[in-house]
Design a protein around this motif. Structure first.
Motif, PDB file in Angstrom:
ATOM      1  N   ARG A 335       0.809  -1.223   0.000  1.00 54.25           N
ATOM      2  CA  ARG A 335       0.000   0.000   0.000  1.00 54.25           C
ATOM      3  C   ARG A 335       0.842   1.272   0.000  1.00 54.25           C
ATOM      4  O   ARG A 335       0.364   2.325  -0.401  1.00 54.25           O
ATOM      5  CB  ARG A 335      -0.924   0.002   1.233  1.00 54.25           C
ATOM      6  N   GLU A 336       2.065   1.201   0.494  1.00 50.87           N
ATOM      7  CA  GLU A 336       2.905   2.398   0.599  1.00 50.87           C
ATOM      8  C   GLU A 336       4.328   2.080   0.153  1.00 50.87           C
ATOM      9  O   GLU A 336       4.881   1.043   0.512  1.00 50.87           O
ATOM     10  CB  GLU A 336       2.941   2.917   2.039  1.00 50.87           C
ATOM     11  N   GLN A 337       4.924   3.002  -0.616  1.00 49.02           N
ATOM     12  CA  GLN A 337       6.320   2.827  -1.016  1.00 49.02           C
ATOM     13  C   GLN A 337       7.266   3.104   0.149  1.00 49.02           C
ATOM     14  O   GLN A 337       8.365   2.557   0.207  1.00 49.02           O
ATOM     15  CB  GLN A 337       6.660   3.791  -2.170  1.00 49.02           C
ATOM     16  N   THR A 434      12.201   2.572   2.758  1.00 45.86           N
ATOM     17  CA  THR A 434      11.687   2.072   1.494  1.00 45.86           C
ATOM     18  C   THR A 434      12.548   0.881   1.098  1.00 45.86           C
ATOM     19  O   THR A 434      13.467   0.494   1.820  1.00 45.86           O
ATOM     20  CB  THR A 434      11.679   3.154   0.407  1.00 45.86           C
ATOM     21  N   THR A 435      12.228   0.283  -0.034  1.00 46.65           N
ATOM     22  CA  THR A 435      12.951  -0.913  -0.469  1.00 46.65           C
ATOM     23  C   THR A 435      13.620  -0.674  -1.814  1.00 46.65           C
ATOM     24  O   THR A 435      13.211   0.193  -2.588  1.00 46.65           O
ATOM     25  CB  THR A 435      11.991  -2.112  -0.607  1.00 46.65           C
ATOM     26  N   GLU A 442      10.057   2.621  -9.424  1.00 45.01           N
ATOM     27  CA  GLU A 442       9.823   4.029  -9.754  1.00 45.01           C
ATOM     28  C   GLU A 442      10.803   4.518 -10.811  1.00 45.01           C
ATOM     29  O   GLU A 442      10.420   5.244 -11.741  1.00 45.01           O
ATOM     30  CB  GLU A 442       9.923   4.881  -8.488  1.00 45.01           C
ATOM     31  N   LYS A 443      12.074   4.104 -10.701  1.00 44.07           N
ATOM     32  CA  LYS A 443      13.055   4.488 -11.714  1.00 44.07           C
ATOM     33  C   LYS A 443      12.676   3.926 -13.076  1.00 44.07           C
ATOM     34  O   LYS A 443      12.809   4.594 -14.108  1.00 44.07           O
ATOM     35  CB  LYS A 443      14.444   3.982 -11.309  1.00 44.07           C
ATOM     36  N   ALA A 444      12.180   2.672 -13.074  1.00 40.16           N
ATOM     37  CA  ALA A 444      11.806   2.026 -14.337  1.00 40.16           C
ATOM     38  C   ALA A 444      10.658   2.759 -15.009  1.00 40.16           C
ATOM     39  O   ALA A 444      10.675   2.977 -16.236  1.00 40.16           O
ATOM     40  CB  ALA A 444      11.420   0.562 -14.078  1.00 40.16           C
ATOM     41  N   ILE A 445       9.648   3.160 -14.228  1.00 38.31           N
ATOM     42  CA  ILE A 445       8.497   3.878 -14.787  1.00 38.31           C
ATOM     43  C   ILE A 445       8.953   5.165 -15.460  1.00 38.31           C
ATOM     44  O   ILE A 445       8.551   5.468 -16.595  1.00 38.31           O
ATOM     45  CB  ILE A 445       7.464   4.181 -13.670  1.00 38.31           C
ATOM     46  N   LYS A 931       0.891  10.301  -0.412  1.00 36.81           N
ATOM     47  CA  LYS A 931       1.826   9.188  -0.373  1.00 36.81           C
ATOM     48  C   LYS A 931       3.240   9.694  -0.612  1.00 36.81           C
ATOM     49  O   LYS A 931       3.459  10.664  -1.347  1.00 36.81           O
ATOM     50  CB  LYS A 931       1.461   8.157  -1.451  1.00 36.81           C
ATOM     51  N   THR A 932       4.195   9.041   0.038  1.00 41.48           N
ATOM     52  CA  THR A 932       5.605   9.384  -0.150  1.00 41.48           C
ATOM     53  C   THR A 932       6.200   8.389  -1.129  1.00 41.48           C
ATOM     54  O   THR A 932       5.872   7.212  -1.107  1.00 41.48           O
ATOM     55  CB  THR A 932       6.357   9.316   1.188  1.00 41.48           C
ATOM     56  N   THR A 933       7.080   8.853  -1.988  1.00 36.45           N
ATOM     57  CA  THR A 933       7.689   7.977  -2.978  1.00 36.45           C
ATOM     58  C   THR A 933       9.069   7.512  -2.529  1.00 36.45           C
ATOM     59  O   THR A 933       9.735   8.173  -1.722  1.00 36.45           O
ATOM     60  CB  THR A 933       7.817   8.687  -4.338  1.00 36.45           C
ATOM     61  N   ALA A 934       9.488   6.383  -3.085  1.00 38.36           N
ATOM     62  CA  ALA A 934      10.814   5.861  -2.772  1.00 38.36           C
ATOM     63  C   ALA A 934      11.895   6.811  -3.277  1.00 38.36           C
ATOM     64  O   ALA A 934      12.915   7.023  -2.612  1.00 38.36           O
ATOM     65  CB  ALA A 934      10.975   4.475  -3.396  1.00 38.36           C
TER      66      ALA A 934
END
Length: 978
Positions: A335-337, A434-435, A442-445, A931-934
């Motif tokens: 649910r959360e990055q 984060t993981t 996220e980098k891939a997107i 939401k916070t991003t990685a």
């Protein structure tokens, strides 16, 4: 079980008496005892004296010093301390108190003591220096522990009140009031820790445990569920327990009559304990409870068997600590990055009960951080007196904030921040993690989108678009959106449109232009059908229905993924509606399929509305990263000028100004009063007007109460029949793989055949229980029993069985897709018949006064539907109605800027608000829970790293900046290494 209660009032003697005399006949065998560094500093030792306890509640220290009184903000009552209550599982209480196992009692005591040692580390107090409030982590408490053995219903209930005095000693030697904010924050963590330590202690004694759920609750394995329930009257009096056995006062035994009399007597005396104990023993024998050789009731030889991790069916080569922390990571990051340290530890500790110790959990988290699997945020800080919405910033963030706020130089800001952190006027905020998996996704997107720039041929030139749209009524933003869709040379583009600005209408106009392109191609090439194909996707069923109504070939995102032959190619244009509620996992998968097939993707959405339930916010990230995006701001939906202004201000992030333009804002303190007012106003409308009303509730509980009230007001209550229905249980993939997550009575529906387990796709099975070894026991409707490991049967839908009444005329909502009947999750329909073993539904849309379509649902199995007079904000997004009625609780976390914007923007003509507090409304609707991003967490780390590396000159600094940007975002083209 664990809970925290504030001890407040003006009678310290009554408070002291409550704890030391609550079960006065226990004091002789189990007198209260002191714990804590603070108690040692005050010289408190041995049994607790009631008078001494009262003096401490009054702020009088043994050395004669008297502390200043502090008061509760809400009630004005004096704060005397905190009551931290630890309650043992019922079977553990039975083993200790009925069987008389003193070792079990000691295990409970040790679990309480160790848990309170963790609480003590959090002790804080305030101090003021030059008028500035600062915090000091004092790390010492004065704790009085009182173990009691009986519930008010005269059941065995071993529980300890750990009474924390409102005092702690500062480093300057002064005793001051306790700041207990952090203690409240970690309640779930302390609860999980107590249960985990107790389970380990009991297993060390030779007892096996039965884990009950994913919250860490457990019971001793040798005492059955039915035997436990016989001793679980809870808040009921003994008559209720007798009624379970079919007994009354008339046929009760003399002992049972004594117990009944005692249960209703306000005071207890020394004889009560012996009567109760005798009753417990007699009852246990009647139930055939075998307590084992530890019991003073049975002296048979007893050979304890200690459990091993193998019993918990761990994957090969993984330690218990690794297993429980990985479970927590999988559960939270769905649910959360980015997840908080408290949540991570709490979930891991709950999963660890009977399996891993708190120390093993802590060590595993440290190991994952060290190896880089878990990425830890750099230190951040907040003001001690700040509310939940106050800034949480890194030292660099605070320096920039102060430079902007006060006009300071960088040097002034640095000196101030360094000093504030050192003295405690900025306190450390919770660590976040984060993981690597989330970061790579996220980098891939972002990399896939960048790679797709300039990679497709425009369908039309801008000049051709201008000619085709000449004289159209499109707004400037709509025009730009149409132009982007058909004239872009980028594979991925976005349409960012405020609520009600006509995003779908823009798409419709773009599709018409695409049709004209196809017609020109067909006439030129004489090859019909070789043109471009448009496919529309959306996360939710009601959004798909809206797209279909526009004539588009529309599907839910989930069903699209499940389709084997998607037919994607270079001539396919995919339109993703409500892209803002699509999480990172689904967005990456969709973008990869688009890229590999050579298709194009148009994303429509609004980043200011509700975010994805799944982790990530890729639509916002893509825009921030430079994806070509058209913006539509001109609102079309609202016909009332004042309502239009309200929505405009909400879209601009000015909710307070938005509130000023609503004509109906009503204050009603309780939820029931609010819901009654909503239903009253709903009933004041004509039947035709009601068809165009949307009632928005903050929670599912509120939604159900409004539904019930509306049915009653409409005269439908008691006029229909009860039917079994299924409502989806909100669970993560990690929970569905863990057998104790399933509660008795839940319904599972396999989405594929599992031959080894005997489970058939689409069939319904009732959950019976979870067994050691991660085994789930279910039964089919014929009572046949099946056992399987849910880790090997992962495609399961989980439901809660309900039995609502359905009456002719009821408004309902479909909550599961059914392609055979052409039913979409989110469809709203009306009940027109409930006879003959069939519920017949009719669409709300009519043609010539008749429903557009009807559907018949056989009632020989549970139905996937629910009442639909009210909706939560998530299911309301994408809907448009003439009127919206909104129930708001200003104290609820669901009340936020996002909810406010979505809710009021659904209405064409009127939005009515019913709130618990008009005064508290502006602050409540100003809150944002983004939401916070990685990547943002990683960028924080990189900024901190750059600060520690001071470049020698400007050129070095620029090179360092370029290097860091490449590390974060990947190369300018192609994909980052995965």
């Amino acid at each position: 079980m664990f809970n925290v209660t504030l001890i407040k009032g003006d009678n310290q003697y009554a408070a002291a008496g409550y704890f030391s005399n609550a079960d006065d006949y226990y004091a002789k065998e189990a007198p209260g005892e002191w714990q804590g560094i603070g108690a040692e500093l005050l010289g408190l030792e041995g049994p607790i004296d009631q008078k001494e306890l009262a003096r401490l509640f009054d702020g009088k220290l043994p050395n004669g010093e008297r502390m200043a009184k502090t008061f509760d903000k809400e009630t004005g009552s004096r704060r005397m301390g905190l009551d931290l209550t630890f309650s043992a599982p019922k079977s553990v209480s039975m083993q200790a108190l009925i069987a008389g196992d003193k070792d079990v009692m000691a295990a409970h005591d040790r679990a309480v003591t160790k848990s309170m040692e963790e609480v003590e580390r959090l002790a804080q107090t305030r101090l003021k220096v030059n008028g500035k409030t600062m915090l000091e982590r004092s790390g010492n408490l004065v704790i009085g522990k009182f173990r009691h053995e009986m519930s008010r219903a005269k059941d065995p209930q071993m529980h300890t009140h750990a009474v924390v005095m409102n005092m702690t000693r500062r480093s300057d030697g002064k005793w001051r009031a306790l700041r207990n904010d952090d203690i409240y924050k970690i309640q779930p963590q302390v609860d999980a820790m107590y249960k985990g330590i107790l389970a380990q202690e009991l297993r060390a004694l030779g007892y096996e445990i039965r884990v009950l759920d994913n919250q860490g609750n457990f019971e001793l394995a040798h005492i059955s569920r039915d035997q436990i329930e016989a001793f679980s009257s809870r808040s009921k009096v003994i008559e209720d327990a007798l009624a379970k056995d079919g007994k009354t006062r008339a046929d009760a035994t003399p002992l049972e009559k004594q117990i009944i009399a005692m249960a209703t007597r306000p005071r207890k005396d020394e004889r009560d304990r012996h009567l109760v104990k005798e009753y417990w023993v007699t009852k246990a024998r009647e139930l055939g409870i075998d307590f084992g050789a530890r019991s003073h009731l049975d002296n048979r030889e007893y050979a304890p068997r200690k459990g091993s991790p193998a019993e918990y069916s761990l994957p090969e080569g993984i330690t218990p600590g690794q297993a429980v922390v990985q479970y927590a990571i999988n559960h939270l990051t769905e649910r959360e990055q980015v997840v908080g340290e408290n949540d991570l530890r709490t979930v891991a500790l709950r999963r660890a009960v009977g399996l891993a110790t708190p120390d093993q959990v802590n060590e595993e988290i440290k190991r994952l951080v060290k190896q880089g699997t878990l990425i830890e945020s750099p230190p951040t800080y907040r003001m001690p007196n700040g509310d939940l919405d106050s800034p949480v910033l890194s030292p660099a963030g605070w320096r920039a904030h102060l430079q902007e706020l006060k006009g300071w130089s960088e040097k002034q800001a640095r000196q101030y921040v360094d000093k504030a952190i050192k003295r405690g006027s900025l306190e450390p905020a919770e660590k976040r993690y984060t993981t690597q998996k989330a970061l790579k996704r996220e980098k891939a997107i972002l990399a896939i989108e960048r790679t797709g720039r300039g990679q497709v041929t425009p369908l039309m030139t801008k000049e051709q678009v201008a000619k085709a749209l000449e004289g159209s009524t499109l707004s400037a933003g709509q025009y730009q959106a149409v132009e982007v869709i058909v004239s872009t040379n980028n594979r991925f583009v976005g349409i960012q449109g405020d609520a009600g600005t006509g995003k779908t209408y823009s798409v419709d106009r773009a599709v018409k232009l695409i049709d004209s392109v196809n017609a020109a191609m067909a006439s030129r090439d004489s090859q019909p059908g070789s043109g471009y194909r448009v496919v529309a996707l959306a996360p939710y069923g009601n959004q798909v229905t809206a797209l279909k109504n526009e004539g588009l070939d529309a599907h839910t995102l989930a069903s699209f993924f499940h389709t084997k032959n998607k037919g994607l190619d270079a001539k396919t244009i995919v339109i993703l509606d409500e892209a803002g509620v699509v999480g990172a996992r689904q967005m990456e998968r969709l973008m990869r399929e688009i890229e590999q097939s050579g298709a194009r993707l148009i994303q429509l959405g609004d980043t200011k509305q509700t975010e994805a339930i799944e982790a990530g916010k890729p639509f916002a990230q893509l825009q921030q990263n430079g994806m070509q995006t058209a913006r539509i701001k001109e609102i079309q939906r609202q016909k009332d000028p004042e309502l239009k202004l309200a929505v405009q201000h909400a879209a601009e992030g000015k909710p307070t100004k938005s509130l000023d333009h609503l004509k109906h804002v009503e204050e009603l303190r309780t939820a029931t009063e609010r819901h009654q007012a909503i239903v009253r106003d709903y009933m004041a409308l004509t039947p035709d007007q009601r068809k165009e009303v949307l009632i928005v509730a903050g929670t599912n509980k509120d939604r159900k109460e409004i539904n019930q009230m509306a049915r009653q007001a409409l005269g439908l209550l008691g006029k229909g029949k009860q039917f079994e229905t299924l409502n989806r249980v909100d669970s993560t993939d990690a929970e569905r793989r863990y057998a104790p997550s399933y509660k008795q009575g839940m319904i599972i529906q396999p989405e594929k055949d599992y031959k080894r387990a005997g489970l058939v796709r689409g069939e319904l099975y009732v959950v019976d229980q979870a067994l050691p070894g991660n085994v789930l026991v279910v039964k089919d409707r014929s009572g046949n029993r099946y056992e399987f490991n849910p880790r090997q049967a992962t495609k399961l839908s989980v439901y809660k069985l309900e039995k609502p009444e359905l009456s002719v005329g009821d408004l309902i909502r479909i909550n599961r897709q059914d392609p055979k009947l052409d039913l979409t999750n989110g469809d709203r329909m009306r009940v027109v018949s409930i006879e003959g073993g069939v519920v017949q539904l009719a669409s709300l849309k009519e043609i010539n006064g008749q429903p557009e379509r009807t559907v018949s649902l056989p009632t020989n199995k549970p139905l996937h539907l629910e009442h639909a007079y009210s909706a939560t904000v998530h299911s309301a997004q994408g809907l448009t109605n003439d009127r919206v009625m909104i129930s708001l609780n200003t104290k609820s976390r669901t009340t936020s800027q996002n909810l406010w914007y979505v809710a009021i923007s659904r209405a064409r003509h009127e939005a009515r608000v019913y709130a618990d507090s008009i005064k508290g409304l502006p602050a409540a609707i100003a809150k944002r829970y983004d939401k916070t991003t990685a990547l943002s967490l990683q960028q924080e780390r990189e900024r901190q790293r750059r600060e520690s590396i001071q470049p020698r000159n400007v050129a070095d600094g620029q090179a360092l900046e370029r290097k860091q940007r490449t590390r974060l975002e990947g190369p300018s083209s192609g994909h980052p290494r995965m």
